[in-house]
Design a protein around this motif. Structure first.
Motif, short mmCIF file in Angstrom:
data_model
loop_
_atom_site.label_atom_id
_atom_site.label_comp_id
_atom_site.label_asym_id
_atom_site.label_seq_id
_atom_site.Cartn_x
_atom_site.Cartn_y
_atom_site.Cartn_z
N GLY A 209 0.79 -1.23 0.00
CA GLY A 209 0.00 0.00 0.00
C GLY A 209 0.82 1.27 0.00
O GLY A 209 0.29 2.35 0.26
N ASN A 210 2.08 1.18 -0.32
CA ASN A 210 2.96 2.35 -0.35
C ASN A 210 2.87 2.98 -1.75
O ASN A 210 3.69 2.72 -2.63
N VAL A 211 1.87 3.84 -1.92
CA VAL A 211 1.56 4.41 -3.23
C VAL A 211 2.70 5.26 -3.79
O VAL A 211 3.06 5.11 -4.97
N PRO A 212 3.32 6.16 -3.01
CA PRO A 212 4.40 6.97 -3.59
C PRO A 212 5.58 6.13 -4.11
O PRO A 212 6.09 6.38 -5.20
N GLU A 213 5.99 5.14 -3.34
CA GLU A 213 7.12 4.30 -3.76
C GLU A 213 6.74 3.40 -4.93
O GLU A 213 7.58 3.12 -5.79
N LYS A 214 5.49 2.95 -4.96
CA LYS A 214 5.00 2.17 -6.11
C LYS A 214 5.11 3.01 -7.37
O LYS A 214 5.63 2.55 -8.39
N GLY A 215 4.66 4.26 -7.29
CA GLY A 215 4.74 5.16 -8.44
C GLY A 215 6.16 5.41 -8.89
O GLY A 215 6.45 5.43 -10.09
#
Length: 148
Positions: free
Chosen positions: A51-57
């Motif tokens: 659920g780590n959206v910034p790092e996924k992006g």
């Protein structure tokens, strides 16, 4: 006064990577690009699951950048002909799929791109380990052409 241990490790890794790039053959450089794209896709999967959206992006952006500015940019469509054209289309497809995975938070799309990159990397490695054929070697095995 002194940096963190992690900063030192990162600096050491960067020097190792830069040394590897400088001394690598063109074939090895492509393998390194595939490796980098795979690491970025795997990182995106991990961050998506947590659920780590910034790092996924960031990871997906890194994968797209490697595919577009590394793998696609290295294609020589004049020399590579149809194979280079097909690879270009596949790289474009992977970039679009990565964008879709990011927008839709779809891990199955990341897995699809991971499989494609893995297959391409394995094929590229197989090409690199196969010795180049001697020009005319096939003609010697074909009696009708060798005697002509």
């Amino acid at each position: 006064m002194f940096g963190t241990q992690q900063r030192g490790v990162n600096a050491y890794a960067k020097v190792g990577l830069e040394t590897g790039i400088v001394s690598a053959s063109p074939h090895k450089l492509i393998v390194m690009l595939y490796d980098g794209a795979l690491v970025a896709v795997l990182s995106a999967q991990m961050h998506m699951k947590s659920g780590n959206v910034p790092e996924k992006g960031k990871a997906i952006s890194r994968a797209i950048q490697i595919i577009d500015n590394g793998l696609r940019a290295s294609l020589d469509k004049e020399v590579g002909g149809e194979i280079a054209e097909n690879l270009d289309a596949l790289y474009e497809y992977m970039g679009a799929r990565l964008l879709a995975a990011n927008l839709n938070n779809d891990i199955t799309v990341l897995e699809e791109v991971q499989r494609l990159l893995t297959d391409l990397r394995e094929t590229w490695n197989a090409i690199g380990s196969t010795p180049a054929a001697t020009p005319g070697a096939d003609l010697k095995r074909m009696p009708s052409l060798a005697s002509a």
